[in-house]
Design an enzyme around this catalytic site. Sequence first.
Site: not given
Ligand code: BES
Ligand code: ZN
Ligand code: MN
Length: 493
Positions: A258, A270, A344
């Site tokens: 990724k 975010k 994903r």
């Molecule tokens: N890149 C993030 C995951 C992440 C979060 C990596 C914190 C490192 C530190 C990923 O793309 C993401 O935003 N995931 C979300 C998924 C949710 C929206 C289902 C998450 O983990 O909150």
């Molecule tokens: Zn991400």
């Molecule tokens: Mn994300």
Amino acid sequence: MQIVFTTPGAPETLNAGLAVLALEKAQLSAAAVAADAGLGGAISRAVGLGRFTGAKGQVLDLPFPVSGGPARVALIGTGASEICAAVAEHAGAQAWKSLSASGVETLIISLAGLGTDAAAHAAFGASLAAYRFDRYRTREKPEAKPSVDKVVIETDDVAAAEIAFAPLKALADATTFARDLVSEPANILYPASFAARVQALTAVGLTVEVLGEAEMEKLGMGSLLGVGQGSRRESQLVVIQWRGAVDPDSPPIAFVGKGVTFDTGGISLKPADGMEDMKWDMGGAGAVSGLMHVLAGRKARVNAVGILGLVENMPDGNAQRPGDIVTSMSGQTIEVINTDAEGRLVLADALWYCQDRFKPQFMIDLATLTGSIIIALGNDYAGLFSNNDELSGRLLAASEAEGEGLWRLPLPAAYEKQIESMAADMKNVGGRPGGSITAALFLQRFVNGLPWAHLDIASTAWKKPSANPTIPDGATGFGVRLLNRLVADHYEA
Ligand code: BES
Ligand code: ZN
Ligand code: MN
């Protein structure tokens, strides 16, 4: 920083620091005994009067012990009953951490009497510890920078130590390459500039292809392209190949990363606090790049493919919206409920493309995929998900051997219903319960039944603070060592 091996008794200048090792119960190594004699018993006197026990991480630092000798002597505790490779590596890193900013210009680490493998691993530990990302610090005071510019490893057989160090140096260089990619800010490292850095690896013998948006559109990669659609930066799919096996046409092993060069969340934006961390949302692609780098660097006898899905996830008038339905290369449709669950979507097309084109023996993907893996495992373990027990077992063994933590989590079929959609074949989020698991179940739908493992490295790609001296604060390069070991132990002819 330069590393050289010499035989014991290198001329010690006033500008040198000397590090020697202690075992458990403050028992001195052969080199420490010799150093103690040269210092008129200063080391054993300090051990006797102080609280040094030889525990791992403990350092007894003697500044200016005698005139004419080394400016500093450090006794490095290992907590071990004997010095194996892992112990020497940690001690080498600890020696760097203890003396690199002490003012001395040369660091001598004596592994005399401890074998060449220990010497090579001490050099490896010091190399990993010496990493720092200071490219943009133009006003840093000299006294804030490391003073050491040369590490001298004392060993009884220099030629053998140099031979043992060669593959470890390749691994350290590859780890540095991966750490640099992860550390770079997103205005410098975006999909095209990332691809260009990887393209430079043709110099070490890799083949690199870069697909742009037009080519990906032709392939039907609607899932990946939807993520990058709000960005001014063009999405890229990078295909890295190493053909080192005796039969260059034998099926390769494959690694998919990724590479979200910045993840704002997109329209599902975010919060501001901590968003800067999302420059390292390409840690999976960084690790895959580092792995390919080391396979080429040490001329591994294996055929391997690395695929990087490089995109930037931005909010924009053209960005994808929650509720949009995209069609992936596999033909499966996805309802994008949350544009922040973008990793994903990128991997769905990268994994499908990989198995479709290369028919590999297995695929392993690495991704900073979910915040919930941090909640589940903390910062010392990445999550392992796999449809194959043999591959899992081998990954866990490699994890154990290299000290990069992995913990296997399940892929329960019953949780599939969390990602069912009323409007499409699936949706891209499964709610809060088991968030890392439903993300992995989503990916599993794009591996076409191939042996596959997914490493969720959101917990381990970046560490601050880091307690391990081989990993300075910041980008860890997690995954490079682990996968290099997996390949070396099982897939080289
Ligand atoms: N890149 C993030 C995951 C992440 C979060 C990596 C914190 C490192 C530190 C990923 O793309 C993401 O935003 N995931 C979300 C998924 C949710 C929206 C289902 C998450 O983990 O909150
Ligand atoms: Zn991400
Ligand atoms: Mn994300």
